[in-house]
Design a protein around this motif. Sequence first.
Motif, PDB file in Angstrom:
ATOM      1  N   TRP A 177     -38.607  33.621  -1.907  1.00 19.56           N
ATOM      2  CA  TRP A 177     -39.366  33.663  -3.153  1.00 19.56           C
ATOM      3  C   TRP A 177     -38.788  34.699  -4.117  1.00 19.56           C
ATOM      4  O   TRP A 177     -38.703  34.468  -5.320  1.00 19.56           O
ATOM      5  CB  TRP A 177     -40.835  33.984  -2.868  1.00 19.56           C
ATOM      6  N   THR A 178     -38.371  35.835  -3.575  1.00 17.77           N
ATOM      7  CA  THR A 178     -37.770  36.880  -4.412  1.00 17.77           C
ATOM      8  C   THR A 178     -36.437  36.415  -5.004  1.00 17.77           C
ATOM      9  O   THR A 178     -36.155  36.648  -6.187  1.00 17.77           O
ATOM     10  CB  THR A 178     -37.557  38.164  -3.598  1.00 17.77           C
ATOM     11  N   MET A 179     -35.620  35.747  -4.197  1.00 19.25           N
ATOM     12  CA  MET A 179     -34.341  35.225  -4.682  1.00 19.25           C
ATOM     13  C   MET A 179     -34.559  34.164  -5.757  1.00 19.25           C
ATOM     14  O   MET A 179     -33.828  34.113  -6.758  1.00 19.25           O
ATOM     15  CB  MET A 179     -33.532  34.654  -3.512  1.00 19.25           C
ATOM     16  N   ALA A 231     -37.225  41.433 -11.676  1.00 20.44           N
ATOM     17  CA  ALA A 231     -37.505  41.061 -10.293  1.00 20.44           C
ATOM     18  C   ALA A 231     -37.917  42.235  -9.420  1.00 20.44           C
ATOM     19  O   ALA A 231     -38.485  42.033  -8.344  1.00 20.44           O
ATOM     20  CB  ALA A 231     -36.284  40.372  -9.677  1.00 20.44           C
ATOM     21  N   THR A 232     -37.629  43.462  -9.851  1.00 21.59           N
ATOM     22  CA  THR A 232     -37.948  44.627  -9.019  1.00 21.59           C
ATOM     23  C   THR A 232     -39.441  44.740  -8.699  1.00 21.59           C
ATOM     24  O   THR A 232     -39.808  44.916  -7.523  1.00 21.59           O
ATOM     25  CB  THR A 232     -37.443  45.919  -9.679  1.00 21.59           C
ATOM     26  N   PRO A 233     -40.351  44.633  -9.680  1.00 19.29           N
ATOM     27  CA  PRO A 233     -41.785  44.682  -9.322  1.00 19.29           C
ATOM     28  C   PRO A 233     -42.185  43.554  -8.375  1.00 19.29           C
ATOM     29  O   PRO A 233     -42.993  43.762  -7.462  1.00 19.29           O
ATOM     30  CB  PRO A 233     -42.496  44.548 -10.676  1.00 19.29           C
ATOM     31  N   PHE A 234     -41.615  42.364  -8.580  1.00 20.24           N
ATOM     32  CA  PHE A 234     -41.916  41.227  -7.716  1.00 20.24           C
ATOM     33  C   PHE A 234     -41.442  41.502  -6.295  1.00 20.24           C
ATOM     34  O   PHE A 234     -42.158  41.237  -5.308  1.00 20.24           O
ATOM     35  CB  PHE A 234     -41.232  39.974  -8.278  1.00 20.24           C
ATOM     36  N   ALA A 235     -40.242  42.068  -6.165  1.00 17.67           N
ATOM     37  CA  ALA A 235     -39.698  42.390  -4.843  1.00 17.67           C
ATOM     38  C   ALA A 235     -40.506  43.499  -4.178  1.00 17.67           C
ATOM     39  O   ALA A 235     -40.801  43.431  -2.968  1.00 17.67           O
ATOM     40  CB  ALA A 235     -38.234  42.809  -4.968  1.00 17.67           C
ATOM     41  N   LEU A 236     -40.900  44.525  -4.942  1.00 17.93           N
ATOM     42  CA  LEU A 236     -41.703  45.607  -4.375  1.00 17.93           C
ATOM     43  C   LEU A 236     -43.055  45.096  -3.890  1.00 17.93           C
ATOM     44  O   LEU A 236     -43.566  45.562  -2.853  1.00 17.93           O
ATOM     45  CB  LEU A 236     -41.908  46.712  -5.420  1.00 17.93           C
ATOM     46  N   TYR A 237     -43.628  44.147  -4.623  1.00 19.33           N
ATOM     47  CA  TYR A 237     -44.903  43.560  -4.193  1.00 19.33           C
ATOM     48  C   TYR A 237     -44.754  42.885  -2.837  1.00 19.33           C
ATOM     49  O   TYR A 237     -45.594  43.065  -1.942  1.00 19.33           O
ATOM     50  CB  TYR A 237     -45.392  42.557  -5.240  1.00 19.33           C
ATOM     51  N   HIS A 238     -43.673  42.114  -2.654  1.00 15.68           N
ATOM     52  CA  HIS A 238     -43.473  41.414  -1.388  1.00 15.68           C
ATOM     53  C   HIS A 238     -43.131  42.392  -0.257  1.00 15.68           C
ATOM     54  O   HIS A 238     -43.550  42.184   0.894  1.00 15.68           O
ATOM     55  CB  HIS A 238     -42.377  40.360  -1.534  1.00 15.68           C
ATOM     56  N   ILE A 239     -42.367  43.433  -0.574  1.00 18.56           N
ATOM     57  CA  ILE A 239     -42.069  44.448   0.444  1.00 18.56           C
ATOM     58  C   ILE A 239     -43.355  45.121   0.905  1.00 18.56           C
ATOM     59  O   ILE A 239     -43.594  45.302   2.112  1.00 18.56           O
ATOM     60  CB  ILE A 239     -41.071  45.488  -0.110  1.00 18.56           C
ATOM     61  N   TRP A 240     -44.193  45.463  -0.063  1.00 17.25           N
ATOM     62  CA  TRP A 240     -45.453  46.116   0.283  1.00 17.25           C
ATOM     63  C   TRP A 240     -46.374  45.166   1.059  1.00 17.25           C
ATOM     64  O   TRP A 240     -47.011  45.577   2.042  1.00 17.25           O
ATOM     65  CB  TRP A 240     -46.144  46.602  -0.981  1.00 17.25           C
ATOM     66  N   SER A 241     -46.467  43.915   0.624  1.00 18.80           N
ATOM     67  CA  SER A 241     -47.332  42.950   1.307  1.00 18.80           C
ATOM     68  C   SER A 241     -46.883  42.719   2.742  1.00 18.80           C
ATOM     69  O   SER A 241     -47.706  42.498   3.635  1.00 18.80           O
ATOM     70  CB  SER A 241     -47.344  41.624   0.546  1.00 18.80           C
TER      71      SER A 241
END
Length: 234
Positions: free
Chosen positions: A18-20, A78-88
């Motif tokens: 999803w991040t990619m 994409a950084t906020p989106f990636a951080l959200y998935h890392i945190w989740s």
Amino acid sequence: MKMTMLQHFVELRNRILWTMLFFAIAVVAGFFVAPYVQEVLLQPLIASWPGGTILYTRVTDGLMIEFRLALLFAVFAATPFALYHIWSFASPGLQPSERRFFVPMLAISPVLFLAGAAFAYFVIFPVIFDFFISLNQTRAMPSVLLPTATDHLAFVINLLKAFGIAFQLPLVLIALNRIGVLSRRMVVKSRRFAMVGIFIFAAVLTPPDILSQILLALPLLLLFEISILFMKKD
């Protein structure tokens, strides 16, 4: 509900995909905003050098610049989106105290990065461009100043990134303090050495004029002192 190892790998794979996908979409969108980004990045030079000319040395320069700016836009988008998935993905395995520690860090880090980049853009760039342009225009022999578009944008982007990273100093010090690597007493005792180190860091990071070095060192010194206030007392 407790997940198996395979379910964790499947979840991680899905979040990466999803991040990619989001990054790829952001790259495409970046091509549409790249001309506006380039205009913003050129504005400090234009303000210091009215009527100046920038040089394109290759036919492909325009395309390569837009591609690089599109990638830059995609990274920021994409950084906020990636951080959200890392945190989740990681937060279910953290203790409540660890969550209370990492949530402010993740929230404040991009704010500090943007603050550093904004400081470079609005304070440092006018100073260094005025300095270098006046220096080149006062040469003993007649000279023509023709900066290349690729070199100039690389210089601007690198400085923005460098200042954004430099402004992460409080988070680094506070994190080291909270995990027990760095005590508040140690930081206070080594304040003089830290000040010298900050000025050396500013001298390496900025162009070779004393004014821009001071302009970077002063906010870093302030951030250093603020960091001490938020450290755990020994």
